[in-house]
Design a protein around this motif. Structure first.
Motif, short mmCIF file in Angstrom:
data_model
loop_
_atom_site.label_atom_id
_atom_site.label_comp_id
_atom_site.label_asym_id
_atom_site.label_seq_id
_atom_site.Cartn_x
_atom_site.Cartn_y
_atom_site.Cartn_z
N ARG A 1 16.17 -27.33 -6.69
CA ARG A 1 17.39 -27.98 -7.18
C ARG A 1 17.55 -27.73 -8.67
NH1 ARG A 1 13.87 -32.34 -6.42
NH2 ARG A 1 14.78 -32.82 -4.38
N GLY A 2 18.78 -27.43 -9.08
CA GLY A 2 19.05 -27.18 -10.49
C GLY A 2 18.94 -25.73 -10.90
N ASP A 3 18.30 -24.88 -10.08
CA ASP A 3 18.24 -23.46 -10.42
C ASP A 3 19.65 -22.88 -10.51
OD1 ASP A 3 15.51 -23.54 -10.38
OD2 ASP A 3 15.24 -22.39 -8.54
N VAL A 4 19.81 -21.91 -11.38
CA VAL A 4 21.09 -21.21 -11.51
C VAL A 4 20.95 -19.83 -10.88
CG1 VAL A 4 22.77 -20.25 -13.13
CG2 VAL A 4 21.72 -22.49 -13.59
N LEU A 5 21.83 -19.53 -9.94
CA LEU A 5 21.82 -18.24 -9.27
C LEU A 5 22.93 -17.37 -9.85
CD1 LEU A 5 21.43 -19.35 -5.53
CD2 LEU A 5 19.66 -19.02 -7.27
N VAL A 6 22.57 -16.15 -10.22
CA VAL A 6 23.54 -15.19 -10.77
C VAL A 6 23.53 -13.94 -9.91
CG1 VAL A 6 24.21 -13.82 -12.78
CG2 VAL A 6 23.16 -16.07 -13.10
N SER A 7 24.64 -13.64 -9.28
CA SER A 7 24.72 -12.43 -8.46
C SER A 7 24.58 -11.20 -9.36
CB SER A 7 26.04 -12.38 -7.70
OG SER A 7 26.20 -11.13 -7.06
N THR A 8 23.70 -10.29 -8.97
CA THR A 8 23.52 -9.06 -9.75
C THR A 8 24.49 -7.97 -9.31
OG1 THR A 8 21.79 -8.31 -8.22
CG2 THR A 8 21.08 -9.55 -10.16
N VAL A 9 25.24 -8.22 -8.24
CA VAL A 9 26.19 -7.25 -7.70
C VAL A 9 27.61 -7.60 -8.18
CG1 VAL A 9 27.16 -6.25 -5.60
CG2 VAL A 9 24.74 -6.90 -5.68
N ARG A 10 28.34 -6.60 -8.62
CA ARG A 10 29.71 -6.78 -9.12
C ARG A 10 29.80 -7.97 -10.07
NH1 ARG A 10 30.27 -4.80 -3.92
NH2 ARG A 10 31.51 -2.88 -3.81
N PRO A 11 29.15 -7.86 -11.22
CA PRO A 11 29.11 -9.00 -12.15
C PRO A 11 30.48 -9.42 -12.66
CG PRO A 11 28.20 -7.01 -13.15
CD PRO A 11 28.36 -6.71 -11.71
N ASN A 12 31.48 -8.54 -12.54
CA ASN A 12 32.83 -8.92 -12.97
C ASN A 12 33.39 -10.08 -12.14
OD1 ASN A 12 32.91 -6.84 -10.82
ND2 ASN A 12 35.12 -7.13 -10.95
N LEU A 13 32.87 -10.24 -10.91
CA LEU A 13 33.33 -11.33 -10.05
C LEU A 13 32.65 -12.66 -10.37
CD1 LEU A 13 33.50 -9.46 -6.62
CD2 LEU A 13 35.33 -9.87 -8.26
N ASN A 14 31.57 -12.60 -11.17
CA ASN A 14 30.87 -13.80 -11.63
C ASN A 14 30.49 -14.73 -10.48
OD1 ASN A 14 31.41 -16.67 -13.72
ND2 ASN A 14 29.74 -15.23 -13.88
N GLY A 15 29.73 -14.18 -9.54
CA GLY A 15 29.23 -14.97 -8.43
C GLY A 15 28.03 -15.79 -8.85
N VAL A 16 28.27 -16.95 -9.45
CA VAL A 16 27.18 -17.80 -9.94
C VAL A 16 27.32 -19.20 -9.33
CG1 VAL A 16 27.07 -16.51 -12.10
CG2 VAL A 16 28.42 -18.60 -12.00
N ALA A 17 26.21 -19.88 -9.21
CA ALA A 17 26.21 -21.24 -8.67
C ALA A 17 24.91 -21.93 -9.06
CB ALA A 17 26.37 -21.23 -7.15
N ARG A 18 24.93 -23.24 -8.98
CA ARG A 18 23.73 -24.02 -9.24
C ARG A 18 23.25 -24.62 -7.93
NH1 ARG A 18 22.92 -28.57 -14.04
NH2 ARG A 18 20.68 -28.21 -14.29
N VAL A 19 21.97 -24.58 -7.69
CA VAL A 19 21.40 -25.05 -6.42
C VAL A 19 21.52 -26.56 -6.32
CG1 VAL A 19 19.32 -25.16 -5.00
CG2 VAL A 19 19.82 -23.08 -6.32
N GLN A 20 22.20 -27.02 -5.26
CA GLN A 20 22.38 -28.44 -5.04
C GLN A 20 21.09 -29.09 -4.53
OE1 GLN A 20 24.59 -25.79 -4.03
NE2 GLN A 20 26.13 -26.84 -2.79
N ASP A 21 21.04 -30.42 -4.64
CA ASP A 21 19.85 -31.17 -4.24
C ASP A 21 19.44 -30.87 -2.80
OD1 ASP A 21 19.84 -32.29 -6.72
OD2 ASP A 21 20.49 -34.28 -6.08
N GLN A 22 20.43 -30.79 -1.89
CA GLN A 22 20.11 -30.60 -0.48
C GLN A 22 19.57 -29.21 -0.17
OE1 GLN A 22 23.12 -31.09 -1.77
NE2 GLN A 22 24.74 -29.99 -0.69
N LEU A 23 19.66 -28.30 -1.14
CA LEU A 23 19.14 -26.94 -0.93
C LEU A 23 17.83 -26.71 -1.68
CD1 LEU A 23 22.47 -24.88 -1.03
CD2 LEU A 23 21.03 -25.38 0.96
N ASP A 24 17.22 -27.79 -2.16
CA ASP A 24 15.90 -27.68 -2.80
C ASP A 24 14.91 -27.08 -1.79
OD1 ASP A 24 14.04 -28.30 -4.99
OD2 ASP A 24 13.16 -29.71 -3.56
N GLY A 25 14.24 -26.00 -2.16
CA GLY A 25 13.31 -25.34 -1.26
C GLY A 25 13.93 -24.27 -0.39
N ALA A 26 15.24 -24.01 -0.57
CA ALA A 26 15.90 -22.97 0.21
C ALA A 26 15.45 -21.59 -0.26
CB ALA A 26 17.42 -23.10 0.08
N THR A 27 15.87 -20.57 0.47
CA THR A 27 15.53 -19.19 0.15
C THR A 27 16.79 -18.44 -0.25
OG1 THR A 27 13.67 -19.19 1.69
CG2 THR A 27 14.54 -17.05 1.03
#
Length: 402
Positions: free
Chosen positions: A74-100
């Motif tokens: 939870r709280g991790d910031v994910l940044v897509s490395t593909v097509r960075p112009n699209l800015n595919g970023v998100a922060r991991v929500q509490d319910q996804l703690d431990g997700a892959t």
């Protein structure tokens, strides 16, 4: 006040992002019991507009994709490395703690003693960060950046308390924008509800409307020009809509290409669009439909299905909502033996059987939708103002002027 801001900014350090984050752990699901299930976040799971994870899914370890490797918290910031112009970023929500997460993301986990996760999240959404990543992109057909490029990027780092204050200000501004987006989504839902209330689900046709072949209620059903070479387009002229421009009920004027005026009036005349035409996506999201508004009269279409509804038999707004409804899409795309088309063509569209309510009822629906659209126009204007305010705050925040 300006001198204090400048003094504060001068005290900020410029630090490599990699020096401020912890490494993410990895695992191989294929080495776990086959019947175990885990939450998987791939690149398509991130809503690029909302910057939010909306499509995480459950996956069996035995069916794990090869990219499912990174354990996130939870709280991790994910940044897509593909097509960075699209800015595919998100922060991991509490319910996804431990997700892959997919290895297509760079996982940024802030070192809490010196780096605030909220400040980090707002930074990777900033135009400055996006522009830096775009400038460092490699690959023409599959533009991407590496984790190393992201880790090596530089960020202005104020004291931790100031980071938290900036993140809080931007959070509150973002919350206002989110409310406007939610209001727009609710208005879309209102249109869907109006359709179902007046006409029922097209797939089950509970009101027993008579059905007709699509070609019987249209003056024209054709396909836009199929062309790929970039040399065919000019930098200005007549806009040409593609599938990426067609969203449910809406035409988005981004990443447009153009035909010359001469081509549009001669060899491309048959695929020229008129106000009130229906345009439908052929593949990817087949059946997604929008009505051509008056301001786009005369533009052209590339690899889109084009239909001109007969005004005495049907209404374009009704047909648009029919195709965008789950029941309508299932009805048009379904085949015998339960198979579903992944590519919509003129022949199958022409033969699709459409439940056809009375034209006056269709027009009543169109009148109600027009009223909803007025409300949406007001909401969009308000959202545009909030977007401008947020952009100003964002610009000032990372310059030490907030």
């Amino acid at each position: 006040m300006k001198s204090e801001s400048r003094k504060t900014n001068d005290e900020w350090k410029t630090v490599a992002l990699g020096d401020l984050v912890e490494p993410a752990k990895t695992w191989n699901p294929m080495r776990s019991p086959a019947n175990e299930v885990f939450d998987y976040i791939d690149l398509t799971a991130v809503d690029q507009d909302a910057k939010h994870i909306t499509g995480a899914r459950k996956v069996l370890c035995s069916e794990a994709p090869s990219r499912a490797r990174q354990l996130v918290a939870r709280g991790d910031v994910l940044v897509s490395t593909v097509r960075p112009n699209l800015n595919g970023v998100a922060r991991v929500q509490d319910q996804l703690d431990g997700a892959t997460a997919s290895t297509g993301f760079c996982v940024l986990r802030a070192r809490e003693s010196k780096f605030d996760g909220g400040y980090l999240f707002h930074w990777v959404k900033s135009p400055a960060f996006v522009a830096d990543m775009v400038n460092k992109t490699t690959g023409a057909s599959y533009p991407a950046v590496s984790d190393r490029i992201i880790f090596d990027s530089r960020i202005s780092l104020p004291p931790l308390a100031e980071q938290r204050r900036i993140a809080d200000v931007l959070d509150r501004a973002e919350a206002l924008r989110a409310k406007r987006r939610t209001a727009l989504a609710q208005l879309d839902s209102l249109t869907e509800s109006l359709f179902l209330d007046l006409f029922g689900d097209p797939l089950s046709n509970p009101k027993d409307w008579p059905t007709v072949r699509f070609e019987e209620i249209c003056d024209r059903v054709t396909v836009g020009i199929v062309v790929r070479p970039a040399s065919y387009y000019v930098s200005k002229g007549v806009p040409a809509l593609r599938s990426l421009n067609i969203k449910p009920r809406t035409i988005v004027l981004q990443d447009l290409v153009y035909f010359s005026e001469t081509d549009n009036e001669t060899k491309l005349k048959k695929t020229k669009l008129k106000a009130g035409d229906l345009v439908l996506v052929r593949s990817g999201q087949p059946g997604t439909a929008a009505v051509v508004p008056p301001e786009l009269d005369g533009v052209n279409a590339i690899d889109l299905l084009i239909a001109t509804p007969h005004p005495k038999r049907t209404d374009a707004t009704f047909l648009c909502e029919f195709f965008n409804s789950p029941g309508g899409r299932d009805l048009v795309l379904s085949r015998q033996r339960g198979q579903v088309q992944k590519h919509l063509n003129v022949g199958s569209l022409n033969q699709a059987m459409i439940p056809l309510p009375p034209t006056e009822l269709q027009r009543e629906f169109a009148r109600r939708v027009a009223a909803v659209e007025k409300l949406k126009t007001a909401q969009r204007a308000s959202l545009a103002e909030l977007d401008a305010l947020f952009a100003s705050l964002q610009h000032r925040a990372f310059r030490g002027e907030l």
